[in-house]
Design an enzyme around this catalytic site. Structure first.
Site, mmCIF file in Angstrom:
data_model
loop_
_atom_site.group_PDB
_atom_site.id
_atom_site.type_symbol
_atom_site.label_atom_id
_atom_site.label_comp_id
_atom_site.label_asym_id
_atom_site.label_seq_id
_atom_site.Cartn_x
_atom_site.Cartn_y
_atom_site.Cartn_z
ATOM 1 N N TYR A 86 0.777 -1.232 0.000
ATOM 2 C CA TYR A 86 0.000 0.000 0.000
ATOM 3 C C TYR A 86 0.817 1.295 0.000
ATOM 4 O O TYR A 86 0.531 2.216 -0.757
ATOM 5 C CB TYR A 86 -0.939 0.015 1.213
ATOM 6 N N ARG A 96 24.996 -5.753 22.316
ATOM 7 C CA ARG A 96 23.578 -5.780 22.677
ATOM 8 C C ARG A 96 23.038 -4.363 22.820
ATOM 9 O O ARG A 96 22.250 -4.045 23.712
ATOM 10 C CB ARG A 96 23.350 -6.563 23.994
ATOM 11 N N HIS A 97 23.475 -3.478 21.915
ATOM 12 C CA HIS A 97 23.110 -2.059 22.015
ATOM 13 C C HIS A 97 23.167 -1.451 20.613
ATOM 14 O O HIS A 97 24.235 -1.371 19.999
ATOM 15 C CB HIS A 97 24.090 -1.334 22.945
ATOM 16 N N ASP A 98 21.997 -1.011 20.091
ATOM 17 C CA ASP A 98 21.953 -0.531 18.709
ATOM 18 C C ASP A 98 22.714 0.777 18.511
ATOM 19 O O ASP A 98 23.397 0.966 17.502
ATOM 20 C CB ASP A 98 20.499 -0.397 18.235
ATOM 21 N N THR A 144 23.467 10.564 25.616
ATOM 22 C CA THR A 144 22.890 9.269 25.922
ATOM 23 C C THR A 144 22.174 8.755 24.678
ATOM 24 O O THR A 144 21.982 9.510 23.711
ATOM 25 C CB THR A 144 21.914 9.361 27.112
ATOM 26 N N HIS A 185 -30.782 9.061 10.711
ATOM 27 C CA HIS A 185 -31.056 7.681 11.159
ATOM 28 C C HIS A 185 -31.081 6.713 9.967
ATOM 29 O O HIS A 185 -31.639 5.628 10.054
ATOM 30 C CB HIS A 185 -32.385 7.592 11.927
ATOM 31 N N GLN A 237 14.631 10.831 30.801
ATOM 32 C CA GLN A 237 15.577 10.367 29.790
ATOM 33 C C GLN A 237 15.026 10.584 28.384
ATOM 34 O O GLN A 237 15.772 10.858 27.450
ATOM 35 C CB GLN A 237 15.885 8.880 30.004
ATOM 36 N N SER A 244 -16.012 -8.907 -8.412
ATOM 37 C CA SER A 244 -16.166 -10.169 -7.692
ATOM 38 C C SER A 244 -15.705 -11.303 -8.589
ATOM 39 O O SER A 244 -15.992 -11.315 -9.788
ATOM 40 C CB SER A 244 -17.633 -10.381 -7.293
ATOM 41 N N ARG A 304 12.049 7.088 33.112
ATOM 42 C CA ARG A 304 11.900 6.318 31.867
ATOM 43 C C ARG A 304 11.902 4.823 32.160
ATOM 44 O O ARG A 304 12.631 4.346 33.019
ATOM 45 C CB ARG A 304 13.046 6.636 30.894
ATOM 46 N N ARG A 332 8.292 1.474 17.968
ATOM 47 C CA ARG A 332 8.844 1.106 16.657
ATOM 48 C C ARG A 332 7.747 0.646 15.706
ATOM 49 O O ARG A 332 7.932 0.626 14.489
ATOM 50 C CB ARG A 332 9.880 -0.015 16.812
#
Length: 500
Positions: free
Chosen positions: A35, A99-101, A125, A173, A255, A303, A343, A352
């Site tokens: 889409y 273990r940290h992007d 940070t 209605h 944070q 259809s 936080r 995400r």
């Protein structure tokens, strides 16, 4: 069991063959694959996200240098030169290691800009790049939504003006009510979208950067960096915000920036979805009545079984996507409410999902609305037939008053109309025949005073009130100023068309 049956059972119950259809074994998100437009997909793409991280690091280092931190021109130049040199595989490898992007991408940037490695992310940070990038993406996405809202309103304006004088049966209605016009009904859709545009504009205007805040929002690391100089920390916050093209920075934060902002943004998107659902719900009902239909291409199949069908598939798609978007603010509300103290990380995964998906879906919705509005097909003969099937009942008060003006007895006339109306209604409902109320009145000597004038007295134009004038006034006073103020947006074409 027959041999063929055994083979069939084995086929459908067996494991998926190894190596079969290798390019189609991973889930594809329909919002992106089926889409969404390339332009909105780009706003939420890894390319946009991680180059923005680098722009934030460059802006931070630039402002720190301006305020006296020892950062060389060569370091800044190398960072700028390598802005788009991103090794995503290397970053992913480092992310798995740490273990940290964020640290994965710090090292990926430092790998191609080694002179700058010692000062990348200095004092910051993870939320410095994460939250500020989110805000930048939200702003870019809102600007795209604004453009498409203006374009949709302009398309509907043309439809409203073209059909402002065409009488149509009103419904309350979902029962027959007083007449309106096709164009006036369109202004109801436009008014909702105008209200949405005002909210989008306000959100763009008020959207603040998170800025330079530190781990818990106290700016302690930057105060340490500048040897306790509060004014330089304040100047750093202001300068980074300016370098990134923002005028506002959130005054205080933990944070993260307050997740109330996400809720506000998704509420605006939900408002657009509500407006779209209302408009397309009306079009779906009108399609069933065969009065107004959405575009239907020459080779389109309604259809797979019923070849004659013209299903309002675009409007149905809008309603389907809108229903999803309308539910997103609830998730954002729960995320905001459950942020403990400065936080908690339970906001991360869900954000995400609902931030990009909300914008991707509304982008599709607005493209569909423009496509539908530009190709709406009106069937005046069908509309008039339905009007005339109900108008005789509505016109009785006018007929009664005209007869009274010419000397008739109001009470006697009222009783005669009541009897004729009941009899005509019985014919319509009981026998399935057309409404013959006017024929009954035309034959009744009690109404002789208006017999020669009946056609004029039941002209649908007499029963639409100020609908045509309301369209003109609404377009002149409300729509045209908005279109004029945003006319530059009308000349911007999408980089591709949504699958409509």
């Amino acid at each position: 069991m027959s041999s063929n049956a055994e083979k069939f059972t084995e086929l459908i119950s067996g494991d998926f063959p190894e190596g079969a259809l290798p390019d189609h074994q991973v889930y594809e998100h329909p919002l992106v694959k089926r889409y969404a437009t390339k332009e909105m997909s780009f706003v939420w793409s890894p390319a946009m996200k991680f180059t923005t991280w680098r722009k934030l690091w460059i802006s931070l280092a630039t402002a720190e240098q301006e305020l006296g931190i020892e950062i060389t021109d060569e370091q800044l130049a190398q960072m700028r030169d390598k802005l788009y040199d991103i090794d995503f595989d290397f970053a992913a490898k480092k992310e798995r290691e740490f273990r940290h992007d964020v640290m994965g991408h710090v090292h990926a940037f430092g790998e191609v800009a080694p002179q700058a490695m010692p000062i990348i992310h200095l004092g910051a940070t993870s939320c410095y790049v994460g939250d500020n990038t989110d805000i930048i993406q939200i702003k870019e996405a809102l600007l795209l939504i604004k453009r498409k809202l203006v374009q949709t309103i302009d398309i509907l304006k043309q439809f409203a003006v073209k059909h402002k004088d065409l009488p149509t049966l009103g419904f309350t209605h979902y029962q027959p009510a007083q007449l309106t016009t096709v164009g006036k009904r369109c202004t109801l859709w436009m008014q909702d979208l105008l209200l949405d545009l005002y909210k989008v504009d306000q959100e763009i205007k008020d959207l603040p950067m998170r800025g330079v805040k530190g781990t818990t929002g106290t700016q302690a690391s930057f105060l340490e960096l500048f040897d306790g100089d509060h004014e330089k920390v304040k100047a750093l916050n202001k300068r980074v915000t300016e370098l990134l093209g923002f005028e506002k920075v959130i005054p205080v934060s933990g944070q993260t920036y307050t997740r109330k902002i996400d809720y506000n943004v998704l509420s605006v998107l939900s408002g657009i979805a509500q407006s779209a659902y209302k408009m397309c719900g009306d079009i779906r009902l009108l399609s069933n009545l065969k009065e107004v239909e959405e575009p239907f291409s020459k080779t389109q199949i309604g259809s797979s079984a019923m070849a004659y069908k013209r299903n309002p598939m675009r409007s149905e798609r809008v309603c389907s996507l809108a229903r999803y978007v309308m539910g997103l603010p609830n998730a954002a509300a729960n995320t905001h409410a459950n942020q403990w103290f400065e936080r908690t990380l339970d906001d991360s995964a869900i954000r995400r999902i609902y931030l990009p998906e909300g914008f991707l879906a509304v982008d599709v919705i607005l493209n569909l609305l423009s496509n539908i509005g530009d190709g709406l097909h009106v069937w005046p003969a069908v509309i008039k037939a339905r009007v005339m099937s109900e108008l005789p009942f509505m016109s009785t008060e006018v007929i009664l008053m005209e007869c009274v003006k010419k000397g008739g007895d109001r009470q006697e006339l009222h009783e005669a109309i009541r009897v004729h109306s009941m009899d005509a209604g019985a014919v319509v409902k009981g026998e399935g025949k057309p409404n013959d109320l006017m024929e009954r009145i035309a034959k009744d000597p009690m109404f002789k005073a208006v017999h020669d004038d009946l056609d004029r007295l039941i002209d649908p134009v007499l029963f639409v009130g100020r609908a045509p004038e309301q369209v003109d006034e609404f377009i002149t006073e409300e729509v045209n100023p908005v279109i004029e103020a945003n006319k530059a947006l009308l000349n911007v074409e999408s980089v591709d068309d949504v699958n409509v």
